[in-house]
Design a protein around this motif. Sequence first.
Motif, PDB file in Angstrom:
ATOM      1  N   ALA A  25       0.829  -1.211   0.000  1.00 34.98           N
ATOM      2  CA  ALA A  25       0.000   0.000   0.000  1.00 34.98           C
ATOM      3  C   ALA A  25       0.860   1.257   0.000  1.00 34.98           C
ATOM      4  N   GLN A  26       1.947   1.248   0.754  1.00 30.61           N
ATOM      5  CA  GLN A  26       2.839   2.405   0.794  1.00 30.61           C
ATOM      6  C   GLN A  26       3.619   2.551  -0.513  1.00 30.61           C
ATOM      7  N   ASP A  27       4.124   1.441  -1.017  1.00 27.81           N
ATOM      8  CA  ASP A  27       4.978   1.505  -2.209  1.00 27.81           C
ATOM      9  C   ASP A  27       4.196   1.787  -3.491  1.00 27.81           C
ATOM     10  N   LEU A  28       2.882   1.596  -3.477  1.00 28.18           N
ATOM     11  CA  LEU A  28       2.074   1.954  -4.642  1.00 28.18           C
ATOM     12  C   LEU A  28       1.926   3.461  -4.791  1.00 28.18           C
ATOM     13  N   LEU A  29       2.085   4.194  -3.702  1.00 33.30           N
ATOM     14  CA  LEU A  29       1.970   5.647  -3.774  1.00 33.30           C
ATOM     15  C   LEU A  29       3.085   6.209  -4.654  1.00 33.30           C
ATOM     16  N   GLY A  30       2.703   7.018  -5.615  1.00 33.03           N
ATOM     17  CA  GLY A  30       3.681   7.590  -6.536  1.00 33.03           C
ATOM     18  C   GLY A  30       3.846   6.802  -7.814  1.00 33.03           C
ATOM     19  N   THR A  31       3.236   5.616  -7.898  1.00 37.62           N
ATOM     20  CA  THR A  31       3.255   4.863  -9.151  1.00 37.62           C
ATOM     21  C   THR A  31       2.104   5.339 -10.037  1.00 37.62           C
ATOM     22  N   VAL A  32       2.121   4.935 -11.295  1.00 34.97           N
ATOM     23  CA  VAL A  32       1.087   5.368 -12.248  1.00 34.97           C
ATOM     24  C   VAL A  32       0.346   4.155 -12.784  1.00 34.97           C
ATOM     25  N   ALA A  44      -3.355   7.576 -14.224  1.00 32.13           N
ATOM     26  CA  ALA A  44      -3.456   8.367 -12.997  1.00 32.13           C
ATOM     27  C   ALA A  44      -2.347   7.954 -12.040  1.00 32.13           C
ATOM     28  N   ARG A  45      -1.773   8.934 -11.391  1.00 27.03           N
ATOM     29  CA  ARG A  45      -0.808   8.654 -10.325  1.00 27.03           C
ATOM     30  C   ARG A  45      -1.582   8.209  -9.086  1.00 27.03           C
ATOM     31  N   ILE A  46      -1.186   7.117  -8.488  1.00 26.54           N
ATOM     32  CA  ILE A  46      -1.853   6.617  -7.284  1.00 26.54           C
ATOM     33  C   ILE A  46      -1.442   7.471  -6.092  1.00 26.54           C
ATOM     34  N   TYR A 107      -4.515  10.784  -9.357  1.00 19.16           N
ATOM     35  CA  TYR A 107      -4.451  12.138  -9.901  1.00 19.16           C
ATOM     36  C   TYR A 107      -4.095  12.026 -11.382  1.00 19.16           C
ATOM     37  N   PRO A 108      -4.816  12.718 -12.264  1.00 22.54           N
ATOM     38  CA  PRO A 108      -4.582  12.585 -13.708  1.00 22.54           C
ATOM     39  C   PRO A 108      -3.117  12.776 -14.076  1.00 22.54           C
ATOM     40  N   TRP A 109      -2.656  11.962 -15.019  1.00 23.83           N
ATOM     41  CA  TRP A 109      -1.230  11.930 -15.357  1.00 23.83           C
ATOM     42  C   TRP A 109      -1.030  12.033 -16.870  1.00 23.83           C
ATOM     43  N   VAL A 110      -0.098  12.910 -17.262  1.00 19.48           N
ATOM     44  CA  VAL A 110       0.264  13.074 -18.668  1.00 19.48           C
ATOM     45  C   VAL A 110       1.756  12.842 -18.823  1.00 19.48           C
ATOM     46  N   ASP A 111       2.136  12.039 -19.818  1.00 26.97           N
ATOM     47  CA  ASP A 111       3.540  11.820 -20.116  1.00 26.97           C
ATOM     48  C   ASP A 111       3.652  11.333 -21.555  1.00 26.97           C
ATOM     49  N   SER A 112       4.755  10.665 -21.878  1.00 28.17           N
ATOM     50  CA  SER A 112       4.970  10.242 -23.259  1.00 28.17           C
ATOM     51  C   SER A 112       3.979   9.163 -23.707  1.00 28.17           C
ATOM     52  N   LEU A 113       3.346   8.459 -22.764  1.00 25.77           N
ATOM     53  CA  LEU A 113       2.350   7.445 -23.116  1.00 25.77           C
ATOM     54  C   LEU A 113       0.922   7.972 -23.027  1.00 25.77           C
ATOM     55  N   SER A 114       0.704   8.893 -22.118  1.00 26.21           N
ATOM     56  CA  SER A 114      -0.651   9.395 -21.869  1.00 26.21           C
ATOM     57  C   SER A 114      -0.708  10.875 -22.216  1.00 26.21           C
ATOM     58  N   CYS A 115      -1.390  11.199 -23.312  1.00 24.57           N
ATOM     59  CA  CYS A 115      -1.407  12.565 -23.822  1.00 24.57           C
ATOM     60  C   CYS A 115      -2.629  13.332 -23.322  1.00 24.57           C
ATOM     61  N   LEU A 167      -3.387  -3.111 -19.281  1.00 26.84           N
ATOM     62  CA  LEU A 167      -3.506  -2.566 -17.931  1.00 26.84           C
ATOM     63  C   LEU A 167      -2.201  -2.802 -17.199  1.00 26.84           C
ATOM     64  N   ARG A 168      -1.633  -1.745 -16.639  1.00 28.49           N
ATOM     65  CA  ARG A 168      -0.329  -1.860 -15.991  1.00 28.49           C
ATOM     66  C   ARG A 168      -0.191  -0.788 -14.924  1.00 28.49           C
ATOM     67  N   VAL A 169       0.733  -1.036 -13.993  1.00 29.18           N
ATOM     68  CA  VAL A 169       1.127  -0.024 -13.013  1.00 29.18           C
ATOM     69  C   VAL A 169       2.612   0.206 -13.188  1.00 29.18           C
ATOM     70  N   ASP A 170       3.002   1.450 -13.448  1.00 27.08           N
ATOM     71  CA  ASP A 170       4.390   1.782 -13.741  1.00 27.08           C
ATOM     72  C   ASP A 170       5.082   2.439 -12.563  1.00 27.08           C
ATOM     73  N   ASP A 171       6.292   2.000 -12.289  1.00 23.30           N
ATOM     74  CA  ASP A 171       7.173   2.667 -11.330  1.00 23.30           C
ATOM     75  C   ASP A 171       7.873   3.799 -12.073  1.00 23.30           C
ATOM     76  N   ILE A 172       7.569   5.043 -11.711  1.00 23.53           N
ATOM     77  CA  ILE A 172       8.166   6.195 -12.383  1.00 23.53           C
ATOM     78  C   ILE A 172       9.281   6.825 -11.550  1.00 23.53           C
ATOM     79  N   GLY A 173       9.655   6.156 -10.464  1.00 28.69           N
ATOM     80  CA  GLY A 173      10.754   6.648  -9.648  1.00 28.69           C
ATOM     81  C   GLY A 173      10.353   7.605  -8.545  1.00 28.69           C
ATOM     82  N   ALA A 174       9.071   7.891  -8.397  1.00 29.63           N
ATOM     83  CA  ALA A 174       8.610   8.787  -7.328  1.00 29.63           C
ATOM     84  C   ALA A 174       8.638   8.064  -5.992  1.00 29.63           C
TER      85      ALA A 174
END
Length: 232
Positions: A25-32, A44-46, A107-115, A167-174
């Motif tokens: 639960a803690q480590d999912l925070l900051g993933t997308v 969305a960022r979790i 929270y809505p997320w925009v990057d190279s995959l999500s425009c 469907l995936r959850v990405d570690d973006i380093g946050a």
Amino acid sequence: MNSLTEPPLQHLDDAFFDRDAQIVAQDLLGTVIRHCVDGLWLSARIIETEAYYIDEKASHSSLGFSPSRRAMFMPAGHLYLYYSRGGDSLNFSVQGDGNAVCIKAGYPWVDSLSCEASIERMRTKSPAAAGGPRPLTRLCSGQTLLCKALGLTVTQWNAQRMDPARLRVDDIGARPDIVQATRLGIPTGRDEHLPYRFVDAGFAAHCTRNPLRRGQQEGQDYRLLRRELLAS
């Protein structure tokens, strides 16, 4: 709205979820979390999660096995979706039969995959109650709103594994600091005192209910967990 200029580092695999519920639960925070709909990655960022264990009364699994709850008894990494307050709600099975983590808000997320087109699709899927677009800051601020904006449904995803192509959850380093508090909406007498709710401190104002709102006191109503101390 947040943005990421570099591609995601990696998507999370089953091994990530095969750990204690509170750690996951803690480590999912900051993933997308991302769901591909009609060629668009809705993301969305979790920012808010809750941990549940089979041996406490607030958990669905404490009621025992049933076909609708079977995902909670499947190996770590399976999706458990159920209907809550008229909408769909997303959870992941974790280490131990019946244990799971609920994804409470994003929270809505925009990057190279999500425009930007992805965000507009999310707003179309989850309009404001009075009609018109829902404010971005509230688009995913609740477990059913998150699923609605991402297009996640019980019928499509319950008891399924993630598929990196859909469907995936990405570690973006946050690695955010974390607010720990009691879970929301737990009835009296069902282990409502357990501090199994975790919120990304930098996004506390945008979660289901702000644990840092006026009147809340650290040490009494919540704990602040510093990421650098958690890692040490």
